[in-house]
Design a protein around this motif. Structure first.
Motif: not given
Length: 140
Positions: A14-26, A31-36, A91-95
């Motif tokens: 979750x932290x890795x996805x939340x901090x990824x700039x390319x994903x944040x640009x989209x 990005x959720x661990x549980x849907x709001x 963001x995740x592969x081989x992180x």
């Protein structure tokens, strides 16, 4: 076997996805661990199901975690969802994720499934990853 690293792995992903700039640009911060509760954004990422198998050996406790990250969009077509799914994968592969407990020894893409949900414009891509963890705090 050890399931003890599960929460640490989930938190690190979750932290890795939340901090990824390319994903944040989209997807921004959607990005959720549980849907709001309430209305969901037109494009978002959510952590999903997990299947864990023992990977302990004579060197110690460990496990294979197979987990899903889902990208959902209300945009017509799959282009938007695929762009976000690609960013998730990148963001995740081989992180090299730092875990609060145990150690991540590998993180790889396993498979993906893209599908239209219902008869509307909702598109969903389920990305499945496999992580191997060692748990040096668990008795073997």
């Amino acid at each position: 076997m050890s399931y003890g690293v599960a929460a640490a792995l989930q938190s690190a992903v979750y932290r890795r996805l939340s901090e990824d700039g390319a994903l944040a640009a989209l997807v921004g911060t959607d990005i959720y661990d549980a849907l709001p509760t309430g209305a969901l954004p037109p494009l978002y990422v959510v952590l999903g199901a997990e299947d864990v198998r023992d990977a302990s050996d004579k060197t110690g406790a460990g496990a294979w975690h197979q987990f899903t990250v889902t990208v959902v969009t209300q945009s017509a077509g799959f282009a938007t969802a695929k762009a976000a799914a690609s960013a998730v994968s990148d963001a995740l592969v081989n992180a090299s994720l730092a875990l609060d407990r145990g150690m991540l020894t590998s993180l790889n893409f396993h498979k993906a499934k893209a599908a239209r949900i219902g008869t509307g414009a909702v598109r969903q891509i389920n990305l499945t990853f496999r992580a191997r963890v060692a748990d040096d705090t668990s008795p073997n």
